[in-house]
Design an enzyme around this catalytic site. Structure first.
Site, PDB file in Angstrom:
ATOM      1  N   THR A 141       0.814  -1.223   0.000  1.00 55.91           N
ATOM      2  CA  THR A 141       0.000   0.000   0.000  1.00 55.91           C
ATOM      3  C   THR A 141       0.843   1.267   0.000  1.00 55.91           C
ATOM      4  OG1 THR A 141      -1.803  -1.091   1.149  1.00 55.91           O
ATOM      5  CG2 THR A 141      -1.705   1.281   1.374  1.00 55.91           C
ATOM      6  N   ASP A 193       1.633  -6.641  -4.538  1.00 58.77           N
ATOM      7  CA  ASP A 193       0.755  -6.618  -3.373  1.00 58.77           C
ATOM      8  C   ASP A 193       1.254  -7.790  -2.545  1.00 58.77           C
ATOM      9  OD1 ASP A 193      -1.475  -7.432  -1.681  1.00 58.77           O
ATOM     10  OD2 ASP A 193      -2.693  -6.045  -2.852  1.00 58.77           O
ATOM     11  N   SER A 194       1.535  -7.572  -1.270  1.00 56.90           N
ATOM     12  CA  SER A 194       2.211  -8.631  -0.505  1.00 56.90           C
ATOM     13  C   SER A 194       1.351  -9.869  -0.324  1.00 56.90           C
ATOM     14  CB  SER A 194       2.699  -8.104   0.848  1.00 56.90           C
ATOM     15  OG  SER A 194       1.652  -8.039   1.791  1.00 56.90           O
ATOM     16  N   THR A 231       1.302  -4.670   4.062  1.00 54.26           N
ATOM     17  CA  THR A 231       1.089  -5.072   5.451  1.00 54.26           C
ATOM     18  C   THR A 231       0.530  -6.492   5.592  1.00 54.26           C
ATOM     19  OG1 THR A 231      -1.147  -4.140   5.524  1.00 54.26           O
ATOM     20  CG2 THR A 231       0.662  -2.691   6.193  1.00 54.26           C
ATOM     21  N   ASP A 232      -0.128  -6.992   4.516  1.00 52.17           N
ATOM     22  CA  ASP A 232      -0.824  -8.281   4.672  1.00 52.17           C
ATOM     23  C   ASP A 232       0.108  -9.412   5.098  1.00 52.17           C
ATOM     24  OD1 ASP A 232      -3.291  -7.219   4.130  1.00 52.17           O
ATOM     25  OD2 ASP A 232      -3.287  -7.764   2.009  1.00 52.17           O
ATOM     26  N   GLN A 289      -3.726 -21.389  19.482  1.00 54.71           N
ATOM     27  CA  GLN A 289      -4.582 -20.489  18.689  1.00 54.71           C
ATOM     28  C   GLN A 289      -4.693 -19.120  19.333  1.00 54.71           C
ATOM     29  OE1 GLN A 289      -8.504 -22.151  18.142  1.00 54.71           O
ATOM     30  NE2 GLN A 289      -7.707 -24.018  17.234  1.00 54.71           N
ATOM     31  N   CYS A 290      -4.382 -19.046  20.630  1.00 51.62           N
ATOM     32  CA  CYS A 290      -4.571 -17.776  21.339  1.00 51.62           C
ATOM     33  C   CYS A 290      -3.506 -16.771  20.920  1.00 51.62           C
ATOM     34  CB  CYS A 290      -4.487 -17.987  22.844  1.00 51.62           C
ATOM     35  SG  CYS A 290      -5.759 -19.085  23.448  1.00 51.62           S
TER      36      CYS A 290
HETATM   37  N1  ASP Z   1      -2.755  -5.748   0.231  1.00 50.83           N
HETATM   38  C1  ASP Z   1      -1.762  -4.800   0.677  1.00 50.83           C
HETATM   39  C2  ASP Z   1      -0.421  -5.525   0.719  1.00 50.83           C
HETATM   40  O1  ASP Z   1      -0.195  -6.302   1.587  1.00 50.83           O
HETATM   41  C3  ASP Z   1      -2.117  -4.262   2.012  1.00 50.83           C
HETATM   42  C4  ASP Z   1      -1.161  -3.240   2.586  1.00 50.83           C
HETATM   43  O2  ASP Z   1      -0.075  -3.020   2.139  1.00 50.83           O
HETATM   44  O3  ASP Z   1      -1.560  -2.588   3.586  1.00 50.83           O
HETATM   45  O4  ASP Z   1       0.392  -5.337  -0.145  1.00 50.83           O
END
Ligand code: ASP
Length: 338
Positions: free
Chosen positions: A13, A58-59, A90-91, A274-275
């Site tokens: 992003t 896109d990650s 971020t993904d 899982q927690c």
């Molecule tokens: N889908 C995006 C990614 O992981 C989400 C992000 O970067 O916030 O590349």
């Protein structure tokens, strides 16, 4: 002499632009930074070089091969710069940060992985602050490990998790203290940081291929026939996300026998909780004790992301299952507490 920082833009992003289909990774981030952020006007800013991967992603599309490529760029540039920043989506950022930590063991310079929830091209964004603070962290602080910086939090990379889909405070490290906190001042928690490696860097770069590792979440009603079906594939590793302190159903002995047979046949099965908070404590309940008797490995307080990337790394090293199991239970670079 002013410090030098190497920035690698991988996509995500932070550098995306709008398209008809939604945000997409877009080349030219260095120009956008130059336009929107006059970093050269501040005496605190290091000199930096920004390179982009040939294919920005896109990650969501990241694979272990991408982790390897990113780590390899740091390895190639290691002696030319004082610190490193990886701009990433971020993904799967927590997976990449974890994987980098296993390849770059014994690191003696900061590697800061960051991204943003709103792209830099938008007027209101979190990209600018995340990037500026990452630059300061990469050049002014005695950090000797792979960290994740996001929204005022400096976290150990292999302890971090994405916990919010759309908040600015998207990352946390539930089972490890923050390494630092950034508000008006940058506060680094020295006691939580990894000590500099006494030996030379011990980077490990085995060939990263397609992972044969399956995360499997235990659910009410999971049964032997389902497990047998899943285990028909030749998995190198199974990350069994059990309940609470490491419990799985033990009413049907065939369920546990099926797991034990897979372990005998060379699949490394790791017991993870899982927690979000807490750890596997196998002796607490009879159900957990029965699971441990099958020969599963104790994942202690590993995140799923750290367990997945660590197991992938150890498998890529070509170790035998017993050795992989024993290394999974030992901290390699601060990823677990026994
Ligand atoms: N889908 C995006 C990614 O992981 C989400 C992000 O970067 O916030 O590349």
């Amino acid at each position: 002499m002013s410090k030098r920082v190497y920035i690698l833009y991988t996509g995500g992003t932070i550098g995306m632009q709008r398209s008809e289909a939604g945000y997409v990774p877009t080349p030219g981030l260095a120009d956008l930074i130059a336009q929107k952020m006059p970093l050269h006007l501040s005496a605190n800013m290091p000199q930096y070089v920004l390179e982009e991967l040939d294919t920005l992603i896109d990650s969501t599309n990241a694979t272990p091969r991408d982790w390897w490529t990113i780590a390899d760029r740091i390895r190639q540039q290691y002696h030319h710069y004082d610190g490193f920043i990886i701009l990433h989506g971020t993904d799967t950022l927590a997976y990449t940060a974890s994987a980098l930590s296993f390849m770059l063991q014994g690191l003696r310079k900061p590697v800061i992985v960051t991204g943003s929830q709103i792209p830099l091209c938008e007027l209101r964004n979190d990209a600018q602050d995340n990037l500026i603070t990452a630059l300061l962290l990469a050049c002014q602080y005695p950090i000797n490990e792979v960290c994740l910086y996001f929204n005022g939090r400096l976290l150990r990379g292999n302890r971090a998790k994405k916990i919010k889909a759309s908040g600015f405070d998207a990352f946390d490290s539930p089972n490890y203290p923050w390494l630092g906190q950034v508000g008006i001042h940058i506060e680094i928690h020295q006691g939580a940081l990894a000590a500099p490696s006494p030996k030379a860097e011990a980077f490990e770069f085995p060939e990263y291929g397609q992972p044969r590792i399956l995360p499997l979440r235990v659910f009410p009603g999971i049964d032997t026939s389902f497990l047998k079906h899943v285990l028909k594939q030749p998995w190198d590793g199974l990350l069994l996300e059990s309940y609470g302190v490491g419990n799985a159903p033990d009413r049907d002995p065939a369920f546990l026998d099926t797991l034990a047979r897979a372990i005998d046949n060379g699949t490394v099965v790791v017991n993870l909780s899982q927690c979000l908070y807490g750890r596997v404590e196998p002796g607490s309940y009879a159900t957990g004790a029965a699971l441990m008797r099958t020969g599963v490995v104790n994942g202690y307080d590993l995140t799923l992301e750290a367990a997945f990337t660590k197991l992938h790394h150890l498998c890529a090293l070509g170790l035998d299952p017993a050795m992989i199991g024993s290394r999974m239970e030992q901290p390699l670079c601060g990823e677990l507490t026994r």
